[in-house]
Design a protein around this motif. Sequence first.
Motif, PDB file in Angstrom:
ATOM      1  N   LEU A   1      11.913   7.060  -4.536  1.00 34.28           N
ATOM      2  CA  LEU A   1      11.381   7.531  -3.208  1.00 34.28           C
ATOM      3  C   LEU A   1       9.603   7.434  -3.266  1.00 34.28           C
ATOM      4  CD1 LEU A   1      10.713   8.615  -0.129  1.00 34.28           C
ATOM      5  CD2 LEU A   1      11.182  11.056  -1.217  1.00 34.28           C
ATOM      6  N   THR A   2       9.224   8.292  -4.616  1.00 34.59           N
ATOM      7  CA  THR A   2       7.703   8.350  -4.710  1.00 34.59           C
ATOM      8  C   THR A   2       7.238   6.929  -5.050  1.00 34.59           C
ATOM      9  OG1 THR A   2       7.913  10.366  -5.743  1.00 34.59           O
ATOM     10  CG2 THR A   2       6.058   9.157  -6.499  1.00 34.59           C
ATOM     11  N   ALA A   3       8.187   6.051  -6.045  1.00 36.03           N
ATOM     12  CA  ALA A   3       7.656   4.707  -6.551  1.00 36.03           C
ATOM     13  C   ALA A   3       7.570   3.990  -5.033  1.00 36.03           C
ATOM     14  CB  ALA A   3       8.949   4.143  -7.105  1.00 36.03           C
ATOM     15  N   TRP A   4       8.205   3.792  -4.029  1.00 38.92           N
ATOM     16  CA  TRP A   4       7.910   3.058  -3.061  1.00 38.92           C
ATOM     17  C   TRP A   4       6.945   3.474  -1.984  1.00 38.92           C
ATOM     18  CZ3 TRP A   4       9.215   4.704   1.843  1.00 38.92           C
ATOM     19  CH2 TRP A   4      10.317   5.449   2.066  1.00 38.92           C
ATOM     20  N   ALA A   5       6.917   4.986  -1.774  1.00 40.23           N
ATOM     21  CA  ALA A   5       6.055   5.648  -0.806  1.00 40.23           C
ATOM     22  C   ALA A   5       4.560   5.546  -1.265  1.00 40.23           C
ATOM     23  CB  ALA A   5       6.673   6.800  -0.523  1.00 40.23           C
ATOM     24  N   ARG A   6       4.537   5.724  -2.631  1.00 36.84           N
ATOM     25  CA  ARG A   6       3.179   6.033  -3.108  1.00 36.84           C
ATOM     26  C   ARG A   6       2.624   4.988  -4.251  1.00 36.84           C
ATOM     27  NH1 ARG A   6       3.934  12.840  -2.891  1.00 36.84           N
ATOM     28  NH2 ARG A   6       3.836  13.001  -0.536  1.00 36.84           N
TER      29      ARG A   6
ATOM     30  N   SER B   1       0.690  -1.474  -0.033  1.00 35.46           N
ATOM     31  CA  SER B   1      -0.104  -0.118   0.168  1.00 35.46           C
ATOM     32  C   SER B   1       0.809   1.214   0.036  1.00 35.46           C
ATOM     33  CB  SER B   1      -0.873   0.106   1.248  1.00 35.46           C
ATOM     34  OG  SER B   1      -0.087  -0.141   2.469  1.00 35.46           O
ATOM     35  N   GLY B   2       2.232   0.931  -0.077  1.00 34.29           N
ATOM     36  CA  GLY B   2       3.051   2.316   0.322  1.00 34.29           C
ATOM     37  C   GLY B   2       3.166   2.611   1.705  1.00 34.29           C
ATOM     38  N   VAL B   3       3.760   3.616   2.006  1.00 27.91           N
ATOM     39  CA  VAL B   3       4.222   4.399   3.289  1.00 27.91           C
ATOM     40  C   VAL B   3       3.710   5.626   3.341  1.00 27.91           C
ATOM     41  CG1 VAL B   3       5.703   4.922   4.980  1.00 27.91           C
ATOM     42  CG2 VAL B   3       6.322   2.887   3.326  1.00 27.91           C
ATOM     43  N   PRO B   4       2.664   6.072   4.224  1.00 30.12           N
ATOM     44  CA  PRO B   4       2.094   7.263   4.498  1.00 30.12           C
ATOM     45  C   PRO B   4       3.130   8.420   5.287  1.00 30.12           C
ATOM     46  CG  PRO B   4       1.218   5.759   6.104  1.00 30.12           C
ATOM     47  CD  PRO B   4       1.992   5.124   5.262  1.00 30.12           C
ATOM     48  N   PHE B   5       3.279   9.547   4.700  1.00 27.14           N
ATOM     49  CA  PHE B   5       4.240  10.392   5.386  1.00 27.14           C
ATOM     50  C   PHE B   5       3.462  11.682   5.839  1.00 27.14           C
ATOM     51  CE2 PHE B   5       7.316   8.003   3.003  1.00 27.14           C
ATOM     52  CZ  PHE B   5       8.394   8.197   3.676  1.00 27.14           C
ATOM     53  N   ASP B   6       3.821  12.596   6.754  1.00 27.08           N
ATOM     54  CA  ASP B   6       3.514  13.476   7.290  1.00 27.08           C
ATOM     55  C   ASP B   6       4.246  14.639   6.496  1.00 27.08           C
ATOM     56  OD1 ASP B   6       5.918  14.263   8.708  1.00 27.08           O
ATOM     57  OD2 ASP B   6       4.801  13.187  10.688  1.00 27.08           O
ATOM     58  N   GLU B   7       3.894  15.799   6.484  1.00 23.78           N
ATOM     59  CA  GLU B   7       4.631  16.908   5.641  1.00 23.78           C
ATOM     60  C   GLU B   7       6.300  16.912   5.977  1.00 23.78           C
ATOM     61  OE1 GLU B   7       4.437  21.496   4.473  1.00 23.78           O
ATOM     62  OE2 GLU B   7       2.729  20.461   5.277  1.00 23.78           O
ATOM     63  N   GLN B   8       6.511  16.953   7.182  1.00 22.96           N
ATOM     64  CA  GLN B   8       7.835  17.107   7.635  1.00 22.96           C
ATOM     65  C   GLN B   8       8.438  16.189   7.391  1.00 22.96           C
ATOM     66  OE1 GLN B   8       8.228  17.982  11.892  1.00 22.96           O
ATOM     67  NE2 GLN B   8      10.505  18.044  11.840  1.00 22.96           N
TER      68      GLN B   8
ATOM     69  N   ALA C   1      17.743  13.183  -1.724  1.00 18.22           N
ATOM     70  CA  ALA C   1      18.328  13.105  -3.020  1.00 18.22           C
ATOM     71  C   ALA C   1      19.456  13.962  -3.227  1.00 18.22           C
ATOM     72  CB  ALA C   1      17.391  13.404  -4.213  1.00 18.22           C
ATOM     73  N   ASP C   2      19.690  15.123  -2.525  1.00 17.13           N
ATOM     74  CA  ASP C   2      20.620  16.093  -2.795  1.00 17.13           C
ATOM     75  C   ASP C   2      21.320  16.254  -1.481  1.00 17.13           C
ATOM     76  OD1 ASP C   2      20.013  17.019  -5.471  1.00 17.13           O
ATOM     77  OD2 ASP C   2      18.398  17.560  -4.757  1.00 17.13           O
ATOM     78  N   SER C   3      20.894  15.698  -0.295  1.00 14.85           N
ATOM     79  CA  SER C   3      21.789  16.063   0.942  1.00 14.85           C
ATOM     80  C   SER C   3      22.112  14.886   1.725  1.00 14.85           C
ATOM     81  CB  SER C   3      20.453  16.811   1.779  1.00 14.85           C
ATOM     82  OG  SER C   3      21.090  16.807   3.155  1.00 14.85           O
ATOM     83  N   PRO C   4      23.384  14.665   1.493  1.00 15.63           N
ATOM     84  CA  PRO C   4      23.914  13.368   2.433  1.00 15.63           C
ATOM     85  C   PRO C   4      23.524  13.607   3.912  1.00 15.63           C
ATOM     86  CG  PRO C   4      25.662  14.475   0.822  1.00 15.63           C
ATOM     87  CD  PRO C   4      24.395  15.387   0.771  1.00 15.63           C
ATOM     88  N   GLY C   5      23.208  14.718   4.390  1.00  8.31           N
ATOM     89  CA  GLY C   5      22.849  15.003   5.907  1.00  8.31           C
ATOM     90  C   GLY C   5      21.515  14.630   6.058  1.00  8.31           C
ATOM     91  N   ASN C   6      20.807  14.489   5.092  1.00  5.59           N
ATOM     92  CA  ASN C   6      19.464  14.217   5.126  1.00  5.59           C
ATOM     93  C   ASN C   6      19.342  12.415   5.382  1.00  5.59           C
ATOM     94  OD1 ASN C   6      18.721  16.864   4.979  1.00  5.59           O
ATOM     95  ND2 ASN C   6      16.661  16.411   3.888  1.00  5.59           N
TER      96      ASN C   6
ATOM     97  N   TRP D   1       8.000  13.861   4.936  1.00  8.44           N
ATOM     98  CA  TRP D   1       8.259  13.908   3.576  1.00  8.44           C
ATOM     99  C   TRP D   1       9.418  14.841   3.227  1.00  8.44           C
ATOM    100  CZ3 TRP D   1       7.216  10.611  -0.308  1.00  8.44           C
ATOM    101  CH2 TRP D   1       7.483  10.944  -1.509  1.00  8.44           C
ATOM    102  N   ARG D   2       9.497  15.908   3.459  1.00  4.57           N
ATOM    103  CA  ARG D   2      10.541  16.923   3.288  1.00  4.57           C
ATOM    104  C   ARG D   2      11.974  16.441   3.633  1.00  4.57           C
ATOM    105  NH1 ARG D   2       7.333  21.020   5.339  1.00  4.57           N
ATOM    106  NH2 ARG D   2       8.478  21.238   7.363  1.00  4.57           N
ATOM    107  N   LEU D   3      11.980  15.722   4.664  1.00  6.94           N
ATOM    108  CA  LEU D   3      13.147  15.013   5.115  1.00  6.94           C
ATOM    109  C   LEU D   3      13.669  13.904   4.086  1.00  6.94           C
ATOM    110  CD1 LEU D   3      15.507  14.364   7.125  1.00  6.94           C
ATOM    111  CD2 LEU D   3      13.851  12.852   8.170  1.00  6.94           C
ATOM    112  N   PHE D   4      12.661  13.159   3.665  1.00  4.43           N
ATOM    113  CA  PHE D   4      12.972  12.132   2.461  1.00  4.43           C
ATOM    114  C   PHE D   4      13.348  12.578   1.342  1.00  4.43           C
ATOM    115  CE2 PHE D   4      12.150   9.242   6.160  1.00  4.43           C
ATOM    116  CZ  PHE D   4      12.434   8.170   5.834  1.00  4.43           C
ATOM    117  N   GLU D   5      12.432  13.482   1.014  1.00  2.00           N
ATOM    118  CA  GLU D   5      12.582  14.089  -0.316  1.00  2.00           C
ATOM    119  C   GLU D   5      13.910  15.001  -0.731  1.00  2.00           C
ATOM    120  OE1 GLU D   5       9.478  16.210  -3.269  1.00  2.00           O
ATOM    121  OE2 GLU D   5       9.649  17.359  -1.594  1.00  2.00           O
TER     122      GLU D   5
END
Length: 250
Positions: free
Chosen positions: A173-178, A114-121, A130-135, A123-127
């Motif tokens: 990310l979109t593929a597995w989460a949504r 069914s994927g994985v639900p995210f709250d907005e905060q 892609a560009d942040s090694p710190g994330n 999702w921003r961390l996971f999204e």
Amino acid sequence: MDVQRVGTGAHTVLVLHGWFGSSRSWGALLPHLDQGEFSYVFPDYRGYGDRRGETGRYSVAEAAGDVLTLVDDLGVDRFSLLGHSMGGSVMQRVYADAPDRVRALVGVSPVPASGVPFDEQSWRLFEGAADSPGNRRAIIDLTTGNRLTGTWLDAMVRHSLEHSDRDAFAAYLTAWARTDFHTEIKGGEVPIQVIAGRHDPALGAETMRATFGAWYPSLELETFPDAGHYAMDESPVALATSVERFLGRH
């Protein structure tokens, strides 16, 4: 497709990596596998590992289709699947597409169909990963209970950066989460084991019972007390033992 293979046994197992991984991210598990009973095959998704630079839709369905093409190329009719995290979604898509060919499924902290639900905060961390090694480091630390050495966290981030293309990583990310196809596998009679880590805050035992437990009548759920999201690194001997004990019955 040239893939890593371990073992020469009659029972073929396709081993599917997670979002931060690659076909090479199972290294801690390899010394503990029964190479006489099983043949383990470790593919990469498009944009990962040996397939960096290979374009595609970077979808769960595409990854599953590539797995089926691979087993055809290997001349394997029936096989089992071992999937970690995102690989747990891919293995279920393979089962949905070719149920008669799948002997058994084993999910290690697997993403539900069914994927994985995210709250907005979150999702921003996971999204942003892609560009942040710190994330990336923060996510790996979070999903293992903020309890493991920074040396290992840094190595995991380094592996992720070196073994995945940025755009592929972002798209998956979109593929597995949504991606939601749980109605296609609900009620499936396939033998299935799910291994959850006690220190995984998102894909722990409670989530597994609410998803896999509701869809697969024969689910066997095991919780590893000393693991978070990465049992192959955190508890490799226990993981090999549990997986092969289960697969050996099927």
